[in-house]
Scaffold this motif. Structure first.
Motif, PDB file in Angstrom:
ATOM      1  N   ARG A 211       1.132  -1.383   0.086  1.00 37.67           N
ATOM      2  CA  ARG A 211      -0.026  -0.213   0.062  1.00 37.67           C
ATOM      3  C   ARG A 211       0.802   0.982   0.105  1.00 37.67           C
ATOM      4  NH1 ARG A 211      -2.496   3.814   4.124  1.00 37.67           N
ATOM      5  NH2 ARG A 211      -3.970   4.544   3.378  1.00 37.67           N
ATOM      6  N   ARG A 212       2.266   1.210   0.609  1.00 37.52           N
ATOM      7  CA  ARG A 212       2.626   2.358   0.916  1.00 37.52           C
ATOM      8  C   ARG A 212       3.397   2.670  -0.490  1.00 37.52           C
ATOM      9  NH1 ARG A 212       7.130   2.112   5.679  1.00 37.52           N
ATOM     10  NH2 ARG A 212       4.848   2.050   6.464  1.00 37.52           N
ATOM     11  N   ARG A 213       3.828   1.551  -1.053  1.00 34.83           N
ATOM     12  CA  ARG A 213       4.525   2.262  -2.947  1.00 34.83           C
ATOM     13  C   ARG A 213       3.760   1.750  -3.559  1.00 34.83           C
ATOM     14  NH1 ARG A 213       7.443  -3.265  -3.195  1.00 34.83           N
ATOM     15  NH2 ARG A 213       8.163  -1.967  -5.115  1.00 34.83           N
ATOM     16  N   LEU A 214       2.531   1.916  -2.983  1.00 37.40           N
ATOM     17  CA  LEU A 214       1.285   2.440  -4.613  1.00 37.40           C
ATOM     18  C   LEU A 214       1.275   3.404  -4.375  1.00 37.40           C
ATOM     19  CD1 LEU A 214      -1.064  -1.288  -4.522  1.00 37.40           C
ATOM     20  CD2 LEU A 214       0.403  -0.081  -6.327  1.00 37.40           C
ATOM     21  N   LEU A 215       0.938   4.034  -3.077  1.00 34.13           N
ATOM     22  CA  LEU A 215       0.356   5.490  -2.887  1.00 34.13           C
ATOM     23  C   LEU A 215       1.556   6.503  -3.293  1.00 34.13           C
ATOM     24  CD1 LEU A 215      -1.735   5.205   0.947  1.00 34.13           C
ATOM     25  CD2 LEU A 215      -2.350   5.883  -1.287  1.00 34.13           C
ATOM     26  N   ARG A 216       3.414   6.017  -2.820  1.00 34.55           N
ATOM     27  CA  ARG A 216       4.027   6.639  -3.232  1.00 34.55           C
ATOM     28  C   ARG A 216       3.992   6.864  -4.974  1.00 34.55           C
ATOM     29  NH1 ARG A 216      10.373   4.779  -2.643  1.00 34.55           N
ATOM     30  NH2 ARG A 216       9.174   3.171  -3.951  1.00 34.55           N
ATOM     31  N   LEU A 217       3.472   6.214  -5.362  1.00 36.13           N
ATOM     32  CA  LEU A 217       3.281   5.876  -7.359  1.00 36.13           C
ATOM     33  C   LEU A 217       2.214   7.676  -7.375  1.00 36.13           C
ATOM     34  CD1 LEU A 217       4.961   5.171  -9.518  1.00 36.13           C
ATOM     35  CD2 LEU A 217       2.691   3.334  -9.723  1.00 36.13           C
ATOM     36  N   GLN A 218       0.831   6.713  -6.694  1.00 34.96           N
ATOM     37  CA  GLN A 218      -0.019   7.382  -6.938  1.00 34.96           C
ATOM     38  C   GLN A 218       0.215   9.147  -6.584  1.00 34.96           C
ATOM     39  OE1 GLN A 218      -3.044   7.066  -4.138  1.00 34.96           O
ATOM     40  NE2 GLN A 218      -4.945   8.361  -5.183  1.00 34.96           N
ATOM     41  N   THR A 219       0.935   9.703  -5.707  1.00 37.42           N
ATOM     42  CA  THR A 219       1.589  10.967  -5.060  1.00 37.42           C
ATOM     43  C   THR A 219       2.114  11.632  -6.697  1.00 37.42           C
ATOM     44  OG1 THR A 219       1.519  10.192  -2.652  1.00 37.42           O
ATOM     45  CG2 THR A 219       2.845  12.530  -3.653  1.00 37.42           C
ATOM     46  N   MET A 221       1.788  10.328  -9.108  1.00 42.63           N
ATOM     47  CA  MET A 221       1.401  11.190 -10.534  1.00 42.63           C
ATOM     48  C   MET A 221       0.636  12.058 -10.359  1.00 42.63           C
ATOM     49  SD  MET A 221      -0.043   6.736 -11.418  1.00 42.63           S
ATOM     50  CE  MET A 221       0.732   5.674 -12.260  1.00 42.63           C
ATOM     51  N   VAL A 222       0.239  12.610  -9.570  1.00 41.05           N
ATOM     52  CA  VAL A 222      -0.903  13.584  -9.194  1.00 41.05           C
ATOM     53  C   VAL A 222      -0.495  14.932  -8.960  1.00 41.05           C
ATOM     54  CG1 VAL A 222      -2.596  14.475  -7.456  1.00 41.05           C
ATOM     55  CG2 VAL A 222      -2.669  12.240  -7.924  1.00 41.05           C
ATOM     56  N   PHE A 223       0.547  14.737  -8.709  1.00 43.02           N
ATOM     57  CA  PHE A 223       1.271  16.542  -7.928  1.00 43.02           C
ATOM     58  C   PHE A 223       2.744  16.451  -9.217  1.00 43.02           C
ATOM     59  CE2 PHE A 223      -0.163  14.810  -3.977  1.00 43.02           C
ATOM     60  CZ  PHE A 223      -0.836  16.021  -3.721  1.00 43.02           C
ATOM     61  N   THR A 224       2.521  17.692 -10.131  1.00 50.26           N
ATOM     62  CA  THR A 224       3.376  17.500 -10.929  1.00 50.26           C
ATOM     63  C   THR A 224       4.518  18.711 -10.869  1.00 50.26           C
ATOM     64  OG1 THR A 224       1.905  19.030 -12.763  1.00 50.26           O
ATOM     65  CG2 THR A 224       1.588  16.847 -12.570  1.00 50.26           C
ATOM     66  N   GLY A 225       5.463  18.936 -11.558  1.00 51.70           N
ATOM     67  CA  GLY A 225       6.965  19.638 -11.538  1.00 51.70           C
ATOM     68  C   GLY A 225       6.291  20.925 -11.777  1.00 51.70           C
ATOM     69  N   GLN A 226       7.221  21.510 -11.770  1.00 51.42           N
ATOM     70  CA  GLN A 226       7.552  22.802 -12.702  1.00 51.42           C
ATOM     71  C   GLN A 226       6.945  23.173 -14.071  1.00 51.42           C
ATOM     72  OE1 GLN A 226      10.501  25.311 -12.075  1.00 51.42           O
ATOM     73  NE2 GLN A 226       9.890  25.613  -9.856  1.00 51.42           N
ATOM     74  N   GLU A 227       7.443  21.919 -15.160  1.00 51.76           N
ATOM     75  CA  GLU A 227       6.708  21.182 -16.562  1.00 51.76           C
ATOM     76  C   GLU A 227       5.903  20.900 -16.652  1.00 51.76           C
ATOM     77  OE1 GLU A 227      10.334  19.116 -17.430  1.00 51.76           O
ATOM     78  OE2 GLU A 227      11.584  20.262 -17.520  1.00 51.76           O
ATOM     79  N   GLY A 228       4.596  20.285 -15.544  1.00 54.83           N
ATOM     80  CA  GLY A 228       3.449  20.019 -15.611  1.00 54.83           C
ATOM     81  C   GLY A 228       3.930  18.909 -15.640  1.00 54.83           C
ATOM     82  N   PRO A 230       4.956  14.210 -14.465  1.00 54.44           N
ATOM     83  CA  PRO A 230       4.777  13.622 -12.918  1.00 54.44           C
ATOM     84  C   PRO A 230       6.075  13.695 -12.807  1.00 54.44           C
ATOM     85  CG  PRO A 230       3.363  12.524 -14.695  1.00 54.44           C
ATOM     86  CD  PRO A 230       4.174  13.948 -15.037  1.00 54.44           C
ATOM     87  N   GLN A 231       6.981  13.327 -11.575  1.00 54.98           N
ATOM     88  CA  GLN A 231       8.264  13.432 -10.909  1.00 54.98           C
ATOM     89  C   GLN A 231       8.890  11.986 -11.019  1.00 54.98           C
ATOM     90  OE1 GLN A 231       9.979  15.907 -10.475  1.00 54.98           O
ATOM     91  NE2 GLN A 231       8.160  17.274 -10.646  1.00 54.98           N
ATOM     92  N   ILE A 232       9.881  11.755 -11.011  1.00 48.51           N
ATOM     93  CA  ILE A 232       9.926   9.857 -11.409  1.00 48.51           C
ATOM     94  C   ILE A 232      10.179  10.061  -9.770  1.00 48.51           C
ATOM     95  CG2 ILE A 232      11.919   9.029 -11.258  1.00 48.51           C
ATOM     96  CD1 ILE A 232      13.018  10.814 -13.391  1.00 48.51           C
ATOM     97  N   VAL A 233      10.407   8.421  -9.188  1.00 48.44           N
ATOM     98  CA  VAL A 233      10.005   8.007  -8.758  1.00 48.44           C
ATOM     99  C   VAL A 233      11.144   7.155  -7.988  1.00 48.44           C
ATOM    100  CG1 VAL A 233       8.734   5.865  -6.936  1.00 48.44           C
ATOM    101  CG2 VAL A 233       7.534   7.472  -8.554  1.00 48.44           C
TER     102      VAL A 233
END
Length: 479
Positions: A211-219, A221-228, A230-233
């Motif tokens: 669950r923790r790893r899936l939530l980290r992956l979901q986060t 996907m949802v929160f993007t950087g300055q370029e719009g 997603p961030q690399i996990v």
């Protein structure tokens, strides 16, 4: 090698770990419980304190019962004195037990008290009655089945029909308790509870980590950087979720590379459009000036008509280049707008007045109704005029079949709006003029930059463009 690789891949699988937990749960009852019993028995045997040496002759109750019944058979037909003597001798041989016998008349003939531990660990052992009744004998037999204290009973002669009485050996509770191996006490219960808690904890940690790893992956996907994007996990374990994280990181990397290529291509396109616009305007100006000089020369009517057609086409091409350059500058954000509070009805009247002679020359029916209170919007004066010019120019190009121009203001859905309409064949109709799509793109960019809304409805019966101000808390023009 191939088998080792498959085993390594299976070992990294979440399914393999989950199956291990299930197998552990299935083996818990048939394997773990007997195993813990065996281990506990070994531990109990290693730590168990041996009973005193004088307890050894009482260790086998079966042997004592055989001995007692043999003695009872031997006493068949013996006089009471001999029976008392023999039982007294047995009392000396087994001093930790209480021995007594009762004659056929129900009278107790002998009672030997134990010289060691008491018969009962709690409370006092009941006294042996001097005279036995049938009820007392039956009650004694029933109490003997409880084994506290253990009572070995035999009839004299080892059979009831002999009617010579009975004899009893009572062994203290302390001795009978010590002869049995230590049972499943609280330490075994604690050990079983520890095994159960380990199983529950391992299962909980297995799913909580997923669950923790899936939530980290979901986060990510949802929160993007300055370029719009997603961030690399950070990559985790090489299991199914780890491979999903690697695929996600690959996708983000490709998106960033694609965005960079797109920005580079966009910059190249804008630079190319700007260069072409500047390079084409100069020769078009020269060509048009020479056409103007050529028009003063004596030409046939057919030649004069061709000259006018070339001049119109060059004018349309110049407008197209101007729109292309303006669109490029607006789309790149290199043009700054300076909005001010202006009366847009006045600007529309002034712009319509400038186009009025052109429409009138082409034979358009002109209907203008901009009466009423001033309509104030925050706009850039010059660029709003450019919007109006593009819309009026589209009417001149695409609405010649209807020969009608309507400019008015009215209330729609609680807002005052500006309406520009015609009765032409619509923008979908094929015409000789081009560039309408680019002109409307400029209109859309400029109105959005000035926080204005607009809509266009184009059919075979005409086109209607509506412009209004977005709803705002301080919009004084909203009804």
């Amino acid at each position: 090698m191939k088998g080792a690789g498959r085993f390594q891949l299976l070992h990294r699988s979440l399914l393999f770990r989950y199956l291990l937990i299930i197998v552990a749960a299935l083996l818990f009852v048939p394997v773990v419980i007997p195993l813990t019993i065996a281990v506990y028995s070994i531990f109990a045997g290693a730590t168990h304190t041996s009973p005193p040496k004088e307890y050894e002759q009482y260790s086998s109750i079966d042997k004592l019962e055989i001995l007692w019944h043999e003695e009872a058979r031997k006493l068949l037909g013996e006089p009471p004195a001999d029976i008392t003597k023999r039982l007294s001798a047995l009392g000396e041989a087994y001093p930790l037990s209480r021995i007594f016998w009762v004659d056929p008349a129900g009278t107790t003939q002998l009672v030997t008290e134990p010289s060691g531990p008491p018969l009962l660990l709690t409370g006092e052992a009941p006294a042996v009655p001097v005279q036995w009744s049938a009820a007392e004998a039956v009650s004694f037999m029933k109490d003997s089945a409880v084994l506290k204290p253990l009572a070995i009973v035999a009839f004299i002669g080892d059979r009831a029909e002999a009617a010579e009485g009975f004899m009893v050996m009572q062994i203290p509770e302390d001795i009978t308790e010590s002869k049995y191996a230590a049972g499943l006490d609280k330490w075994y219960t604690i050990a079983m509870l520890v095994f159960f808690l380990l199983f529950i904890t391992s299962s909980w940690f297995f799913f909580i980590m997923i669950r923790r790893r899936l939530l980290r992956l979901q986060t990510a996907m949802v929160f993007t950087g300055q370029e719009g994007l997603p961030q690399i996990v950070p990559p985790g374990k090489p299991d199914e979720i780890g491979r999903l994280e690697e695929a996600f990181n690959t996708m983000v990397t490709e998106l960033k590379a694609g965005r960079a290529r797109e920005a580079e291509e966009e910059a190249l396109r804008k630079r190319l459009v700007a260069d072409l616009s500047h390079d084409l305007r100069t020769p078009l100006t020269v060509i048009r000036s020479h056409l103007h000089v050529l028009g003063k020369e004596p030409l046939s009517p057919h030649g004069q008509s061709s000259l006018e057609l070339m001049d119109q086409r060059i004018e349309s091409l110049g407008i197209l280049i101007e729109n292309l350059l303006s669109y490029n500058l607006l789309n790149s954000g290199r043009i700054a707008l300076h909005p001010e509070r202006r009366d847009v009805l006045r600007l529309v009247r002034e712009s319509a007045a400038a186009w009025y002679p052109v429409w009138e020359k082409e034979g358009y029916q002109i209907e203008i109704d901009l009466e009423g209170a001033p309509l104030y919007w925050e706009i850039d004066d010059s660029w709003f005029r450019r919007v109006l010019d593009n819309l009026f120019q589209n009417i001149l190009r695409h609405a010649r079949s209807g020969l009608y121009v309507g400019i008015l203001t009215e209330i729609r859905e609680g807002n005052r709006v500006i309406i520009i309409s015609d009765h032409g064949g619509g923008l979908a109709q094929s015409t000789d003029s081009a560039g309408a799509g680019l002109g409307l793109s400029i209109v859309d960019l400029l109105l959005k930059r000035m926080d204005l809304e607009w809509s266009m409805e184009s059919t075979a019966k005409g086109t209607e463009v509506v412009i209004w101000k977005r709803d705002a808390p301080n919009n004084l023009n909203k009804i």
